[in-house]
Design an enzyme around this catalytic site. Structure first.
Site, PDB file in Angstrom:
ATOM      1  N   TYR A  16       0.867  -1.182   0.000  1.00 11.03           N
ATOM      2  CA  TYR A  16       0.000   0.000   0.000  1.00 11.03           C
ATOM      3  C   TYR A  16       0.902   1.228   0.000  1.00 11.03           C
ATOM      4  O   TYR A  16       1.429   1.624   1.042  1.00 11.03           O
ATOM      5  CB  TYR A  16      -0.899  -0.047   1.233  1.00 11.03           C
ATOM      6  CG  TYR A  16      -1.859   1.114   1.404  1.00 11.03           C
ATOM      7  CD1 TYR A  16      -2.175   1.968   0.350  1.00 11.03           C
ATOM      8  CD2 TYR A  16      -2.465   1.347   2.634  1.00 11.03           C
ATOM      9  CE1 TYR A  16      -3.058   3.011   0.515  1.00 11.03           C
ATOM     10  CE2 TYR A  16      -3.351   2.394   2.815  1.00 11.03           C
ATOM     11  CZ  TYR A  16      -3.652   3.224   1.747  1.00 11.03           C
ATOM     12  OH  TYR A  16      -4.526   4.264   1.924  1.00 11.03           O
TER      13      TYR A  16
ATOM     14  N   LYS B 283      -0.086  -1.059  -4.733  1.00 13.86           N
ATOM     15  CA  LYS B 283      -1.196  -0.119  -4.894  1.00 13.86           C
ATOM     16  C   LYS B 283      -0.594   1.264  -4.994  1.00 13.86           C
ATOM     17  O   LYS B 283      -0.049   1.786  -4.021  1.00 13.86           O
ATOM     18  CB  LYS B 283      -2.156  -0.210  -3.714  1.00 13.86           C
ATOM     19  CG  LYS B 283      -3.292   0.808  -3.770  1.00 13.86           C
ATOM     20  CD  LYS B 283      -4.046   0.872  -2.458  1.00 13.86           C
ATOM     21  CE  LYS B 283      -5.118   1.957  -2.496  1.00 13.86           C
ATOM     22  NZ  LYS B 283      -5.739   2.170  -1.165  1.00 13.86           N
TER      23      LYS B 283
ATOM     24  N   VAL C  46      -7.726  -0.546  -6.832  1.00  7.84           N
ATOM     25  CA  VAL C  46      -8.233  -0.580  -5.472  1.00  7.84           C
ATOM     26  C   VAL C  46      -9.072   0.677  -5.302  1.00  7.84           C
ATOM     27  O   VAL C  46      -8.549   1.786  -5.316  1.00  7.84           O
ATOM     28  CB  VAL C  46      -7.103  -0.614  -4.426  1.00  7.84           C
ATOM     29  CG1 VAL C  46      -7.702  -0.573  -3.014  1.00  7.84           C
ATOM     30  CG2 VAL C  46      -6.264  -1.871  -4.593  1.00  7.84           C
TER      31      VAL C  46
END
Length: 303
Positions: free
Chosen positions: A136, A164, A206
């Site tokens: 992330y 991401k 996402v």
């Protein structure tokens, strides 16, 4: 479930009762709705899922409840957000035992690591379980940037399969591919950059607002994957004002209110987050209602 991740992976909101307790029934219902709409995976306990506000027992219950719904239909990822490596490794193991099939791993929440420390953080967590990992990367919020140079240090860590990308810098997608080829899947992590990111070759998304409009977000991603960008832009233009809500510090409240307006999900959050009031609430309601009206008009025209 360890094959390369692609498609739309909503960052699922954790539903709450008005008094701030986790509502597992409503959370399961929302996940069922997402799967029915055609998402390719789900991520529970993201930042949008109020991960840091939940106890460990509550997080475990959310993963178990989500696994009851997904039942292998789509990959089930869990956010992993910790302050130290020992806790991160312990909970990576725990989340695997209760049903997670992958992890979306935050940087350390307790310290802004440098590049070397960032790479070691992810290597350490990768060694703790057999689960594939999505990094992330949100330096705007967390102050740690997993750059292509950091990713180079992780090439030989097979559990790390995806990043991401949430820097807000659209050039990062291309820079990552130039430096690392297709070693890592690159997911767009910013709702109002999905068409732009798709043009540069991201393999997934996402998304926060997919909680609100799952079928429409799947449609946008599918059109982009087919390089039907003119068609994708028409729907993107309708939803982009709402997608902007995903980039605000109060995105949890904004998206939960949008879910409430569109399909009646509870809008409640856990303190210190509070329900929206006044002009701020009116702005979200007006923005979402405008999209509802435009989508209805679009659907009637298509029929």
């Amino acid at each position: 479930m360890t094959k390369k991740w692609t498609g739309v992976f909503p960052a699922v909101t954790t539903k709450m009762t008005q008094d701030g307790n986790v509502d597992l029934t409503a959370t399961q219902s929302s996940i069922h709705r997402l799967i029915k709409a055609g998402v390719s995976g789900v991520i529970v306990l993201p930042m949008l899922g109020e991960n840091a506000s939940l106890t460990l027992a509550e997080r475990e219950s959310v993963i178990r409840a989500a696994a009851e719904v997904t039942k292998g239909k789509v990959p089930l990822l869990s956010g992993l957000a910790e302050t130290n490596l020992s806790a991160a490794k312990a909970n990576a193991k725990l989340y695997e035992t209760v049903g997670a099939q992958g992890l979306m791993v935050f940087p350390s929440l307790g310290y802004k690591t440098d590049d070397r420390e960032t790479a070691e953080w992810y290597k350490g967590i990768a060694s703790a379980s057999s689960l594939p990992i999505m990094i992330y990367n949100n330096p705007i919020t967390y102050g740690v940037d997993v750059t292509p140079a950091v990713l180079k240090q992780l090439v030989d860590t097979p559990e790390i399969v995806c990043v991401k990308e949430e820097t807000g810098d659209i050039r990062r997608v291309t820079d990552t591919y130039i430096e690392l080829g297709d070693r890592f899947s690159v997911f767009c992590g910013v709702d109002d950059l999905i068409v732009e990111s798709s043009a540069l070759g991201v393999t997934g998304w996402v998304s926060g607002m997919t909680n609100v409009w799952p079928a429409e977000c799947v449609e946008i991603f599918s059109l982009c994957a087919q390089e039907k960008f003119a068609e994708a832009r028409k729907l993107y233009h309708i939803l982009t004002p709402s997608f902007h809500l995903d980039t605000h510090v109060k995105l949890v409240q904004y998206i939960k209110l949008a879910e409430n307006l569109v399909y009646g999900a509870p809008e409640w959050t856990r303190a210190p987050r509070m329900p929206l009031v006044g002009p701020e609430r009116e702005h979200v309601v007006t923005t979402v209602n405008a999209a509802i009206t435009a989508l209805d008009r679009r659907d009637r025209k298509a029929a």
